[in-house]
Design an enzyme around this catalytic site. Structure first.
Site, PDB file in Angstrom:
ATOM      1  N   LYS A 185       0.818  -1.223  -0.029  1.00 37.21           N
ATOM      2  CA  LYS A 185       0.053   0.032  -0.127  1.00 37.21           C
ATOM      3  C   LYS A 185       0.878   1.222   0.176  1.00 37.21           C
ATOM      4  O   LYS A 185       1.844   1.574   0.910  1.00 37.21           O
ATOM      5  CB  LYS A 185      -0.796   0.024   1.250  1.00 37.21           C
ATOM      6  CG  LYS A 185      -1.856   1.228   1.360  1.00 37.21           C
ATOM      7  CD  LYS A 185      -2.607   0.994   2.393  1.00 37.21           C
ATOM      8  CE  LYS A 185      -3.585   2.330   2.386  1.00 37.21           C
ATOM      9  NZ  LYS A 185      -4.678   2.325   3.600  1.00 37.21           N
ATOM     10  N   ARG A 192     -10.475   9.835   1.676  1.00 40.20           N
ATOM     11  CA  ARG A 192     -10.590  10.632   2.674  1.00 40.20           C
ATOM     12  C   ARG A 192     -11.416  11.558   3.311  1.00 40.20           C
ATOM     13  O   ARG A 192     -11.862  11.862   4.307  1.00 40.20           O
ATOM     14  CB  ARG A 192      -9.238  11.182   3.115  1.00 40.20           C
ATOM     15  CG  ARG A 192      -8.001  10.215   3.420  1.00 40.20           C
ATOM     16  CD  ARG A 192      -6.786  10.887   3.433  1.00 40.20           C
ATOM     17  NE  ARG A 192      -5.691   9.388   3.310  1.00 40.20           N
ATOM     18  CZ  ARG A 192      -4.433   9.701   3.242  1.00 40.20           C
ATOM     19  NH1 ARG A 192      -4.160  10.822   3.202  1.00 40.20           N
ATOM     20  NH2 ARG A 192      -3.748   8.508   3.140  1.00 40.20           N
ATOM     21  N   LYS A 200      -2.149  -1.560  -3.735  1.00 40.31           N
ATOM     22  CA  LYS A 200      -3.077  -0.264  -3.738  1.00 40.31           C
ATOM     23  C   LYS A 200      -2.284   0.962  -3.841  1.00 40.31           C
ATOM     24  O   LYS A 200      -1.145   0.858  -3.136  1.00 40.31           O
ATOM     25  CB  LYS A 200      -3.817  -0.467  -2.578  1.00 40.31           C
ATOM     26  CG  LYS A 200      -4.686   0.906  -2.120  1.00 40.31           C
ATOM     27  CD  LYS A 200      -5.458   0.745  -0.912  1.00 40.31           C
ATOM     28  CE  LYS A 200      -6.085   1.654  -0.439  1.00 40.31           C
ATOM     29  NZ  LYS A 200      -6.689   1.544   0.897  1.00 40.31           N
ATOM     30  N   LYS A 205       1.273   9.866   5.931  1.00 40.99           N
ATOM     31  CA  LYS A 205       1.430   8.514   6.192  1.00 40.99           C
ATOM     32  C   LYS A 205       2.621   7.656   5.720  1.00 40.99           C
ATOM     33  O   LYS A 205       2.704   6.499   5.531  1.00 40.99           O
ATOM     34  CB  LYS A 205      -0.155   7.732   5.736  1.00 40.99           C
ATOM     35  CG  LYS A 205      -1.294   8.384   5.957  1.00 40.99           C
ATOM     36  CD  LYS A 205      -2.361   7.458   5.984  1.00 40.99           C
ATOM     37  CE  LYS A 205      -3.664   7.975   6.800  1.00 40.99           C
ATOM     38  NZ  LYS A 205      -5.033   7.183   6.666  1.00 40.99           N
TER      39      LYS A 205
END
Ligand code: PBG
Length: 427
Positions: free
Chosen positions: A295, A305, A348, A317
């Site tokens: 990811k 989001r 992803k 992140k």
């Protein structure tokens, strides 16, 4: 021209007056197949229906085989249509000798039937997992950044949406909750409340549709007042093992409610093994783990989001999600997740990361999932609304490309629309 016969689980079709019957030429879509209103007794019977009207057979003259052969030998050859004339080229076309090519790949693309015969990749509604946003409300709230997507009321809109998806063979969903701010906290306790929105919804869906396959998201971000996937220390560090401890409780709570596949999307180290152990300890040996293996820290998650109001309150992140510039690192994650007992490996986002999907496909025997994320969805939608691209064709092509790259299943907000398209329905 129709290119694939979809293989829809019979269970998904129960109570619905329709069955897939296979090939029928259609001028518009490369991917369509036909649906009729006949009930087919056997669970997986596919009928190929001729699509053109026939003139009927030529009248017989009552001759024996020997008489027919004798006539031909005697020179009375029966008539058949003449060899067709060579089609004319436009005036001015240069007259050139043919190049002596031993291989002309275009021969195998000459007609819709040949193209369908040699098509290497197939796609069907059975490959889709439908991500659904849920909330505590009774109404469905449109999500501005994702045209066509809603935060669904868990008791009403959600159940209707699942019914629609099942009608066209999509019998797998993944749930994303919009949690009230008042229930968010720095350690995300609400994520393992057995009576929280997700467990409640799982119980409701399983009660109505026992054969529905329910995937859940395991991560703290919807429950965390900091909007991060893990617990944030005073100095901003996302705490790995403490977060994993919480994720185990979350996964067990989801399993207890009836989840089929728990999907850690948090990217903490070691969480797959820890969750496996926690599930087994509670008697959930049958619950699968789909690990978000690769990811990436992607800007394609923006609309999602917004949908969940889960933007990180500070920072980004990047200390847990992967650097979009990295490729080999996905193998490190793959080996970890495999050895920790993951059942499915997920990549992803999807389309910008086809090379990673192929990398995992070629380096693991496990099923591979691709997540066509919110930003990918919204870009196709926006291009369609602005009439810059053909939304439906681009949608189907993007999904087919994810399959070609090596994805077995695709998490996509297009699941319902694409499945309808595969069933020859247009809305
Ligand atoms: C978070 C999570 C995210 C998505 C799925 N689970 C967002 C994030 O990592 O910030 C994104 C899905 C999408 O963009 O469609 N656990």
């Amino acid at each position: 021209m129709a290119s694939s016969i979809v293989n829809v689980p019979f269970q998904a079709m129960k109570g619905v007056d329709c069955h897939y019957v296979g090939l029928k030429p259609s001028t518009s879509s490369k991917f369509s197949c036909v649906k009729t209103a006949i009930r087919v007794p056997s669970p997986r019977l596919f009928v190929v229906r001729a699509s053109e009207k026939h003139d009927g057979p030529i009248k017989k003259l009552g001759l024996s085989d020997a008489e027919c052969e004798a006539a031909v030998v005697a020179g009375n050859v029966p008539e058949a249509p003449p060899v067709p004339p060579k089609p004319a080229a436009p005036a001015g076309t240069p007259v050139v000798p043919s190049y002596p090519l031993s291989r002309r790949p275009r021969r195998n693309r000459k007609s819709p039937v040949l193209r369908a015969a040699f098509q290497e990749t197939q796609i069907s509604p059975a490959n889709f997992v439908y991500p659904l946003f849920i909330h505590e409300g009774e109404e469905d709230t449109p999500i501005g950044a994702m045209p066509g997507c809603y935060r669904l009321g868990w008791r009403h809109g959600l159940v209707e949406e699942v019914a629609k998806a099942r009608d066209v063979g999509v019998n797998s969903v993944v749930l994303f909750p919009k949690v009230p701010d008042a229930l968010k906290s720095p350690i995300g306790e609400e994520s393992y409340n057995d009576n929280g929105l997700v467990p409640r919804t799982i119980r409701l869906l399983k009660d109505k549709y026992p054969d529905l396959v329910i995937y859940t998201d395991v991560a703290l971000d919807p429950y965390n007042s900091d909007g991060h996937d893990g617990i944030v220390r005073e100095d901003g560090v996302i705490m790995n093992d403490e977060t994993t401890y919480q994720l185990c409780k979350q996964a067990v709570s989801q399993a207890r409610a009836g989840a089929d596949v728990v999907s850690p999307s948090d990217m903490m180290d070691g969480r797959v093994g820890a969750i496996r152990e926690a599930l087994d300890a509670e008697g959930f040996q049958h619950v699968s783990i789909m690990s978000y293996t690769a990811k990436f820290a992607s800007s394609f998650y923006g609309p999602f989001r917004e949908a969940l109001d889960s933007n990180p309150r500070f920072g980004d992140k990047k200390t847990y999600q992967m650097n979009p510039a990295n490729y080999r690192e996905a193998l490190v994650e793959t080996h970890e997740d495999e050895s920790e007992g993951a059942d499915i490996l997920l990549v992803k986002p999807g389309l910008p990361y086809l090379d990673i999907i192929r990398l995992l496909r070629d380096n693991s025997s496990l099923p591979i999932a691709a997540y066509q994320v919110s930003g990918e969805y919204s870009m196709i939608k926006a291009g369609g609304v602005l009439k810059m691209i053909d939304e439906e064709k681009v949608m189907m092509e993007s999904l087919m490309c994810l399959r070609r790259a090596g994805a077995d299943i695709i998490l996509t907000y297009f699941a319902l629309q694409a499945a309808r398209c595969l069933c020859g329905e247009k809305r």
